[in-house]
Design a protein around this motif. Structure first.
Motif, PDB file in Angstrom:
ATOM      1  N   VAL A 176       0.848  -1.200   0.000  1.00 26.71           N
ATOM      2  CA  VAL A 176       0.000   0.000   0.000  1.00 26.71           C
ATOM      3  C   VAL A 176       0.884   1.252   0.000  1.00 26.71           C
ATOM      4  O   VAL A 176       0.656   2.218  -0.746  1.00 26.71           O
ATOM      5  CB  VAL A 176      -0.959  -0.005   1.221  1.00 26.71           C
ATOM      6  N   CYS A 177       1.928   1.223   0.845  1.00 25.92           N
ATOM      7  CA  CYS A 177       2.853   2.376   0.926  1.00 25.92           C
ATOM      8  C   CYS A 177       3.487   2.657  -0.433  1.00 25.92           C
ATOM      9  O   CYS A 177       3.699   3.817  -0.801  1.00 25.92           O
ATOM     10  CB  CYS A 177       3.971   2.099   1.928  1.00 25.92           C
ATOM     11  N   ARG A 214      -1.032   5.538   9.024  1.00 21.65           N
ATOM     12  CA  ARG A 214      -1.014   6.503   7.900  1.00 21.65           C
ATOM     13  C   ARG A 214      -1.563   7.852   8.377  1.00 21.65           C
ATOM     14  O   ARG A 214      -2.757   8.113   8.261  1.00 21.65           O
ATOM     15  CB  ARG A 214      -1.844   5.979   6.733  1.00 21.65           C
TER      16      ARG A 214
HETATM   17  C1  BEZ Z   1       1.222  -1.760   3.196  1.00 23.93           C
HETATM   18  O1  BEZ Z   1       0.886  -2.453   2.271  1.00 23.93           O
HETATM   19  O2  BEZ Z   1       1.739  -0.672   3.038  1.00 23.93           O
HETATM   20  C2  BEZ Z   1       0.955  -2.270   4.588  1.00 23.93           C
HETATM   21  C3  BEZ Z   1      -0.173  -3.021   4.786  1.00 23.93           C
HETATM   22  C4  BEZ Z   1      -0.420  -3.527   6.066  1.00 23.93           C
HETATM   23  C5  BEZ Z   1       0.481  -3.271   7.093  1.00 23.93           C
HETATM   24  C6  BEZ Z   1       1.610  -2.496   6.858  1.00 23.93           C
HETATM   25  C7  BEZ Z   1       1.849  -1.994   5.597  1.00 23.93           C
END
Ligand code: BEZ
Length: 209
Positions: free
Chosen positions: A44-45, A122
């Motif tokens: 996601v980041c 976030r």
């Molecule tokens: C991510 O994909 O950025 C993420 C997803 C869940 C926990 C930590 C990071």
């Protein structure tokens, strides 16, 4: 205690992917979109970093500097940026804070122990050129942020400052704005010679450019 709207953004010095920064000097006469991430090399980041890079011109148009943060080192960030550029088809130019000791994440209450003891959630802070926090948003780790909304709130804050108005639900640039209740009708006639619609004494719309 959490930072609140209207607080001065706490200053800090820290290493970033663009060298050491003093946060208040970095802000200078700009607005800042300061946003945290759980960790490098996470999916996601990666999309959020890429989206911010893709929107570089949109942030620049709004005199707004993005500043990312994740709780890893400069070396890790620099390796990760290569992946961001490759997978998101962009060139990431804005600095990312290397907060591997969690100093800034603690200062800005970006670590929410119910979500994770070690990684930042976030968080978003929109900070104005006076160093004041103007907006905060906090998203869980599993939900990527909406960048249309981030640009929209910067537009709304800047419009509000420029014209002394408020903005209604789902407002977008070019749509009618609201005259705050603290402005009397007499004052509104002077301030908004273009006129206004009084739907209720407390609900008055006008147009601004
Ligand atoms: C991510 O994909 O950025 C993420 C997803 C869940 C926990 C930590 C990071």
């Amino acid at each position: 205690m959490s930072l609140r709207i209207g607080d001065t953004a706490p200053n800090f010095e820290i290493e970033t992917t663009k060298g050491k920064i003093d946060f208040h000097e970095f802000i200078g006469n700009s607005w800042v979109f300061f946003f945290s991430h759980p960790a490098d090399f996470t999916p996601v980041c990666t999309t959020e970093m890429g989206r911010t890079a893709q929107l570089a011109q949109e942030f620049e148009k709004r005199n707004t500097k993005p500043l990312g943060l994740s709780t890893d080192t400069v070396d890790e960030h620099n390796k990760w940026i290569l992946d961001v550029n490759e997978t998101q088809k962009t060139t990431l130019e804005f600095p990312i804070v290397a907060d591997d000791k969690h100093v800034i994440a603690q200062k800005y209450a970006m670590i929410h122990p119910g979500e994770s003891e070690t990684a930042a959630v976030r968080s978003v802070f929109i900070i104005d050129p006076n160093k004041k926090i103007r907006l905060t948003m906090t998203y869980p780790m599993s939900v990527g942020r909406n960048f249309d909304e981030i640009l929209r709130v910067i537009d709304a804050l800047q419009t509000s400052d420029k014209h002394g108005v408020a903005t209604p639900a789902d407002w977008q640039v070019g749509k009618k704005v609201i005259i705050p209740p603290s402005v009397t009708n007499e004052e509104a006639k002077e301030k908004f010679p273009q006129g206004f619609d009084e739907v209720k004494p407390y609900l008055r719309y006008t147009d601004v450019k």
